[in-house]
Design a protein around this motif. Structure first.
Motif, PDB file in Angstrom:
ATOM      1  N   VAL A 372       0.832  -1.199   0.000  1.00 14.43           N
ATOM      2  CA  VAL A 372       0.000   0.000   0.000  1.00 14.43           C
ATOM      3  C   VAL A 372       0.866   1.248   0.000  1.00 14.43           C
ATOM      4  O   VAL A 372       0.617   2.204  -0.761  1.00 14.43           O
ATOM      5  CB  VAL A 372      -0.953  -0.002   1.210  1.00 14.43           C
ATOM      6  N   ARG A 373       1.902   1.264   0.817  1.00 19.46           N
ATOM      7  CA  ARG A 373       2.771   2.442   0.874  1.00 19.46           C
ATOM      8  C   ARG A 373       3.501   2.648  -0.468  1.00 19.46           C
ATOM      9  O   ARG A 373       3.668   3.788  -0.937  1.00 19.46           O
ATOM     10  CB  ARG A 373       3.776   2.305   2.011  1.00 19.46           C
ATOM     11  N   ARG A 374       3.962   1.558  -1.098  1.00 15.26           N
ATOM     12  CA  ARG A 374       4.645   1.696  -2.402  1.00 15.26           C
ATOM     13  C   ARG A 374       3.713   2.261  -3.465  1.00 15.26           C
ATOM     14  O   ARG A 374       4.089   3.163  -4.224  1.00 15.26           O
ATOM     15  CB  ARG A 374       5.177   0.330  -2.852  1.00 15.26           C
ATOM     16  N   LEU A 375       2.483   1.740  -3.502  1.00 14.35           N
ATOM     17  CA  LEU A 375       1.534   2.244  -4.504  1.00 14.35           C
ATOM     18  C   LEU A 375       1.150   3.687  -4.221  1.00 14.35           C
ATOM     19  O   LEU A 375       0.968   4.486  -5.155  1.00 14.35           O
ATOM     20  CB  LEU A 375       0.285   1.350  -4.538  1.00 14.35           C
ATOM     21  N   GLU A 376       0.999   4.040  -2.962  1.00 13.04           N
ATOM     22  CA  GLU A 376       0.651   5.415  -2.632  1.00 13.04           C
ATOM     23  C   GLU A 376       1.779   6.367  -3.062  1.00 13.04           C
ATOM     24  O   GLU A 376       1.515   7.467  -3.589  1.00 13.04           O
ATOM     25  CB  GLU A 376       0.380   5.543  -1.134  1.00 13.04           C
ATOM     26  N   ARG A 377       3.037   5.976  -2.858  1.00 16.47           N
ATOM     27  CA  ARG A 377       4.155   6.828  -3.294  1.00 16.47           C
ATOM     28  C   ARG A 377       4.172   6.951  -4.813  1.00 16.47           C
ATOM     29  O   ARG A 377       4.408   8.042  -5.363  1.00 16.47           O
ATOM     30  CB  ARG A 377       5.475   6.237  -2.807  1.00 16.47           C
ATOM     31  N   ARG A 378       3.919   5.842  -5.527  1.00 17.63           N
ATOM     32  CA  ARG A 378       3.933   5.880  -6.985  1.00 17.63           C
ATOM     33  C   ARG A 378       2.809   6.779  -7.511  1.00 17.63           C
ATOM     34  O   ARG A 378       3.018   7.550  -8.468  1.00 17.63           O
ATOM     35  CB  ARG A 378       3.785   4.471  -7.536  1.00 17.63           C
ATOM     36  N   LEU A 379       1.624   6.680  -6.898  1.00 21.60           N
ATOM     37  CA  LEU A 379       0.515   7.514  -7.344  1.00 21.60           C
ATOM     38  C   LEU A 379       0.771   8.986  -7.045  1.00 21.60           C
ATOM     39  O   LEU A 379       0.389   9.870  -7.839  1.00 21.60           O
ATOM     40  CB  LEU A 379      -0.786   7.048  -6.678  1.00 21.60           C
ATOM     41  N   GLU A 385       3.258  14.535 -11.814  1.00 27.65           N
ATOM     42  CA  GLU A 385       3.544  14.607 -13.245  1.00 27.65           C
ATOM     43  C   GLU A 385       2.304  14.982 -14.038  1.00 27.65           C
ATOM     44  O   GLU A 385       2.354  15.074 -15.276  1.00 27.65           O
ATOM     45  CB  GLU A 385       4.087  13.265 -13.743  1.00 27.65           C
ATOM     46  N   GLY A 386       1.169  15.137 -13.372  1.00 33.62           N
ATOM     47  CA  GLY A 386      -0.057  15.587 -14.021  1.00 33.62           C
ATOM     48  C   GLY A 386      -0.858  14.504 -14.690  1.00 33.62           C
ATOM     49  O   GLY A 386      -1.736  14.795 -15.514  1.00 33.62           O
ATOM     50  N   ARG A 387      -0.629  13.237 -14.374  1.00 34.97           N
ATOM     51  CA  ARG A 387      -1.359  12.134 -14.993  1.00 34.97           C
ATOM     52  C   ARG A 387      -2.674  11.880 -14.263  1.00 34.97           C
ATOM     53  O   ARG A 387      -2.781  12.054 -13.050  1.00 34.97           O
ATOM     54  CB  ARG A 387      -0.497  10.877 -14.994  1.00 34.97           C
TER      55      ARG A 387
END
Length: 590
Positions: A372-379, A385-387
């Protein structure tokens, strides 16, 4: 009395009857002879041992006064019994004569306020008795005689209460003398009293036989009981016990037969058997009018893995309305050792399984939180980046991980409840006392509960200024969380949930009210039992294993508080509440 004809003259037995015109000495002699005759009649009836002997005494006496063809005795039924009709002919009678007799008896019976009877009912109920000792010594009339010439009806009365009817019949006319009617009434009264006494005696004997049958049946039931049963008198001395109870006392090296009348408390005081003193205390409680149910009594050695354990139930034996104190006590002891063994095995199994579940559950939670923490950082990086995050696969993965994390936390709570169950059962529910503010703890639990529901509005109502308390913060949070979970779970239509904090003397009072399905009165005694869930039409849709309230009660009572339930005044929903001492008061149940 009904009579068809009058005879001008007759004689008393042994020539006792004389004309009333005689001298005073003659009248005195006649009176003396009549008294002796009545005394003789009375002795005949007193000597009768059954109703048939009463019949014979009556007929023998009437035979000395009258000549008659048949006598009939009709008696009212008692205690719901049907009426009785005895017909005693002195020689064979024609069917038409008997039929006319029964019709006249029915008419006379209805005149004297007898229960309404018909000739057909009398004919069916009639019992014929023709004693040989009353056979006529005079020539017998022709067998074909079918008409009644004369008849006499006399009520049989006891203390102004009519119990039956006496009837005499003859083929000839004018055989019943009106000058003997007074004497005949006296004879009828003697017969009525004798018959009533016989019926009372028969009723008494029937009751005694019934009581003896019930006594023997009760003895058989008691002797075959698998439970131990003993009965005491008002002083607490054992007056009856069955085989199992005798074995228990033999185990305690006490023979109750050698010391009859000695109260159980005295026998226990002279013994060094602890369970005997507990049993005597239960008996004394019952003798004060209390009812004790399912109190455990350990008989076996305390060092045994599962000692012999009995469940005691005792109740007072009432005397009557004039004696408020019990006349004794009845005690039933049921062997529940097998149940205790099963409970011990279940508790051991639950404890082992709970600990084994903890290891993989910890790993699942840890790796889930890491992902969860990895995905939250990636998002967050992609957001900078404006995606558009809604179209990213990471967003879907994160939602899935949130579900896994939520279910893992739910499973962790179940495992914690199972572990707490094991701790409670083994008396190992240790508390870590620290000072904290109840208001902060309740606010935190309200926020967590509100985050997990959108249908409910959870409100916090604080009625105190200073909510500082010394208790086990984690355990109290567990209690509040368990009750809040139930409030949300059993309110499927949503609504308001109110968490209220009040002051109650030296305690705090926390209550949680909902607008859910509520609890039926028949389930109130069980809602705090382990593995118990409220049974209703909709309960199957709710998750849980029925340990939340059981563990909550154990935690509250370990703090010295009390937990309970109350129906809402509106009739909708439930209110669970518990008290909590401001300062530590462990292991004291209020």
């Amino acid at each position: 009395m009904e009579k068809s004809s009058v005879q001008s003259q007759s004689t008393l037995p042994d020539g006792a009857y004389r004309s009333s015109r005689g001298s005073g000495e003659d009248r005195l002699a006649v009176l003396r002879h009549e008294m002796e005759y009545l005394n003789t009649i009375g002795k005949r009836f007193v000597a009768a041992n059954d109703r048939f002997q009463v019949h014979r005494a009556l007929l023998a006496t009437l035979q000395e006064l009258y000549s008659f063809s048949a006598c009939a005795i009709l008696l009212k039924g008692q205690h719901g019994d049907p009426f009785e009709l005895s017909i005693i002919p002195r020689y064979p009678l024609s069917s038409s004569f008997l039929q006319e007799m029964i019709q006249r008896i029915a008419r006379a019976a209805n005149i004297i306020d007898f229960p309404n009877v018909t000739p057909e009912e009398l004919a069916v109920a009639a019992y014929f008795d023709a004693p040989d000792d009353l056979a006529l010594m005079e020539p017998q009339p022709p067998l074909g005689s079918s008409e009644i010439g004369d008849f006499l009806h006399l009520p049989l009365a006891v203390e102004d209460r009519i119990i039956g009817l006496l009837s005499l019949f003859h083929e000839r006319e004018g055989v019943f003398d009106t000058q003997l009617l007074q004497l005949t009434r006296i004879i009828a009264d003697y017969a009525a009293i004798a018959l009533e006494n016989m019926r009372l005696r028969e009723r008494e004997q029937a009751l005694w036989r019934e009581a003896e049958f019930e006594r023997r049946r009760l003895e058989l039931i008691i002797s075959s009981m698998a439970e131990a049963l003993l009965i005491t008198n008002a002083q607490g001395a054992i007056v009856s016990l069955n085989r199992f109870a005798e074995q228990l006392f033999q185990q305690a090296e006490i023979d109750t037969r050698l010391e009859p009348g000695v109260p159980l408390r005295q026998l226990a005081a002279r013994s060094n058997v602890p369970w005997l003193r507990e049993l005597a205390h239960v008996v004394d409680q019952a003798l004060t009018g209390q009812t004790i149910k399912n109190q455990e009594l350990i008989i076996g050695e305390s060092g045994e893995t599962v000692p012999l354990t009995l469940s005691i139930s005792a109740a007072p034996l009432s005397q009557d309305s004039h004696h408020p104190l019990p006349g004794g006590a009845v005690v039933v002891l049921n062997d529940i050792t097998d149940r205790k063994q099963i409970e011990k095995l279940k508790d051991e199994f639950v404890s082992v399984v709970s600990h084994e579940l903890r290891t993989p559950l910890t790993a699942i939670k840890g790796y889930t939180q890491h992902l969860v923490r990895r995905l939250e950082r990636r998002l967050r990086q992609q957001a900078r980046e404006g995606r558009d995050q809604s179209e990213l696969p990471e967003s879907y993965d994160l939602r899935s991980l949130y579900i896994v994390q939520s279910e893992a936390e739910h499973l962790e709570r179940l495992v914690s409840d199972l572990l707490d169950l094991s701790r409670v059962q083994w008396g190992r529910l240790d508390l870590q006392y620290t000072p904290f503010y109840l208001a902060d703890l309740l606010a935190e639990q309200v926020r967590l509960a509100q985050a997990n529901t959108e249908q409910h509005i959870i409100q916090l109502d604080l009625q105190v200024q200073d909510s500082k308390v010394i208790a086990d913060r984690q355990r109290i949070a567990q209690v509040v969380g368990n009750i809040l979970d139930n409030a949300i779970k059993y309110s499927p239509q949503g609504g308001h949930v109110i968490v209220r904090l009040e002051s109650a003397g030296e305690d705090f009072l926390i209550s949680i009210s909902d607008e859910g399905i509520g609890v039926s009165p028949e389930y109130l005694d069980h809602i705090f039992e382990r593995f118990y869930r409220v049974r209703n039409a909709a309960s199957r849709q709710y998750s849980g294993i029925g340990l939340g309230l059981y563990v909550a009660r154990a935690i509250v009572e370990a703090h010295g508080g009390h937990i309970g339930y109350a129906s809402n005044q509106s009739g909708m929903g439930s209110t669970f509440y518990f008290s909590l001492p401001r300062t530590p008061n462990p292991a004291e149940k209020r």
